[in-house]
Design an enzyme around this catalytic site. Structure first.
Site, PDB file in Angstrom:
ATOM      1  N   ASP A  86       0.825  -1.203   0.000  1.00  0.00           N
ATOM      2  CA  ASP A  86       0.000   0.000   0.000  1.00  0.00           C
ATOM      3  C   ASP A  86       0.864   1.259   0.000  1.00  0.00           C
ATOM      4  O   ASP A  86       1.883   1.337   0.700  1.00  0.00           O
ATOM      5  CB  ASP A  86      -0.892  -0.020   1.249  1.00  0.00           C
ATOM      6  N   HIS A 110      -6.951   9.832   5.333  1.00  0.00           N
ATOM      7  CA  HIS A 110      -6.323   8.830   6.184  1.00  0.00           C
ATOM      8  C   HIS A 110      -6.417   9.280   7.639  1.00  0.00           C
ATOM      9  O   HIS A 110      -6.360  10.465   7.942  1.00  0.00           O
ATOM     10  CB  HIS A 110      -4.843   8.660   5.793  1.00  0.00           C
ATOM     11  N   GLY A 111      -6.566   8.296   8.538  1.00  0.00           N
ATOM     12  CA  GLY A 111      -6.650   8.620   9.951  1.00  0.00           C
ATOM     13  C   GLY A 111      -8.080   8.895  10.392  1.00  0.00           C
ATOM     14  O   GLY A 111      -9.040   8.517   9.736  1.00  0.00           O
ATOM     15  N   HIS A 160      -9.637   4.938  -0.514  1.00  0.00           N
ATOM     16  CA  HIS A 160      -8.694   4.995   0.595  1.00  0.00           C
ATOM     17  C   HIS A 160      -9.324   5.806   1.734  1.00  0.00           C
ATOM     18  O   HIS A 160     -10.247   6.577   1.536  1.00  0.00           O
ATOM     19  CB  HIS A 160      -7.399   5.661   0.148  1.00  0.00           C
ATOM     20  N   GLY A 161      -8.808   5.604   2.935  1.00  0.00           N
ATOM     21  CA  GLY A 161      -9.303   6.361   4.075  1.00  0.00           C
ATOM     22  C   GLY A 161     -10.711   6.000   4.491  1.00  0.00           C
ATOM     23  O   GLY A 161     -11.510   6.868   4.845  1.00  0.00           O
ATOM     24  N   ALA A 162     -11.042   4.695   4.479  1.00  0.00           N
ATOM     25  CA  ALA A 162     -12.404   4.269   4.819  1.00  0.00           C
ATOM     26  C   ALA A 162     -12.628   4.106   6.317  1.00  0.00           C
ATOM     27  O   ALA A 162     -13.754   3.845   6.744  1.00  0.00           O
ATOM     28  CB  ALA A 162     -12.744   2.958   4.096  1.00  0.00           C
ATOM     29  N   ASN A 172     -10.221   0.541   1.824  1.00  0.00           N
ATOM     30  CA  ASN A 172      -9.016   0.398   2.635  1.00  0.00           C
ATOM     31  C   ASN A 172      -9.285   0.796   4.076  1.00  0.00           C
ATOM     32  O   ASN A 172      -9.765   1.903   4.343  1.00  0.00           O
ATOM     33  CB  ASN A 172      -7.904   1.283   2.080  1.00  0.00           C
TER      34      ASN A 172
END
Length: 284
Positions: free
Chosen positions: A82, A180-181, A208-210, A230
């Protein structure tokens, strides 16, 4: 069963309108939590590691435990690199057994991103490895990479079409408002942008960032065409919280076989909920 490429599973998900859940793992314990969840939910699974995890655990160790897990549990299992922006690291992972990689050139110009991704695609496809790439920037922090709010930009649909055509990638990560986070407030996802991109691009789309995204938003994103979600922070937080609670109640316990058990179970429950949310349960 051996580790497999994610290409077949993601195209199946695209055809049948669900998503495959991908979890960032860091060690044997987080891997076991994810594999147990996927096995119980009868789901294909994507195990992901960031470059930071590779430095922590070592590529060969990660490949070894992932291969063993795929054989033991007998479910479709993908090992994915990733968010990597180093071609040498990507090639090393491919050579040592990774079956899927994400080359992250999202900080580069479109032309530079295309050039970098094409090099990885040419190398990976010769070895049967699928390639994911990103256009646009997902905000927040991933490993040591920080994308500030003002830098974060959403994916342009026309750029997405050109990017896919010129690179030959197998799946596309798009920026539609996730980060993210953990979120400071409720995330704002541009579903209309997702709908447009889905109509223009004929390969699986990745979110991304789920982590920390409300369930109804994930379901809507999947219904609009996301095929891979993700999850990193939610899994990590559940694992860490369970460890803290164990030591609070058992300050004199030093046996890792005991204190890891509740952490594995907590992470497993998170993984099961995300698998169901993605709709990939009962697909194997």
């Amino acid at each position: 069963m051996s580790l497999i490429s994610s290409k077949e599973e993601l195209f199946k998900a695209m055809k049948e309108k669900y998503a495959v859940a991908a979890f960032n793992i860091h060690n044997l314990e987080t891997l076991k939590a994810v594999m147990q969840a996927a096995s119980e939910e009868k789901s294909p699974i994507i195990l992901q590691t960031t470059p930071g995890t590779l430095k922590h655990a070592g590529v060969k160790y990660i490949v070894a435990i992932a291969e063993n897990a795929a054989s033991e549990y007998g479910i479709p299992t993908i090992l994915h690199l990733d968010h990597c922006d180093n071609i040498e690291t990507i090639f090393k992972c491919i050579d040592l057994g990774y079956t899927s990689v994400m080359v992250d050139g999202s900080k580069l110009s479109l032309e530079q991103n295309v050039d970098m991704v094409k090099k990885v695609v040419d190398y990976a496809h010769k070895k049967g490895v699928q390639v994911e790439a990103e256009i646009g920037k997902v905000g927040g922090t991933e490993d040591d990479v920080m994308v500030s709010e003002y830098e974060a930009s959403l994916t342009d649909p026309d750029d997405a079409v050109e990017f896919v055509k010129r690179t030959g990638i197998d799946s596309l990560a798009i920026a539609i408002g996730t980060a993210h986070g953990m979120y400071k407030g409720k995330p704002k996802i541009d579903f209309e942008r997702l709908r447009v991109i889905r109509g223009l691009v004929d390969i699986p789309l990745v979110l991304h960032g789920a982590s920390d995204v409300p369930d109804e938003m994930i379901r809507k994103a999947v219904s609009y065409g996301i095929n891979k979600i993700n999850i990193a922070t939610d899994l990590k937080n559940a694992f860490g919280k369970a460890l803290k609670e164990f030591f609070k109640d058992n300050p004199d316990e030093y046996d890792p076989r005991k204190y890891f058990m509740p952490a594995i179970d907590a992470a497993k429950q998170v993984a099961k909920s995300k698998i169901k949310l993605a709709g990939c349960n009962n697909k194997v």
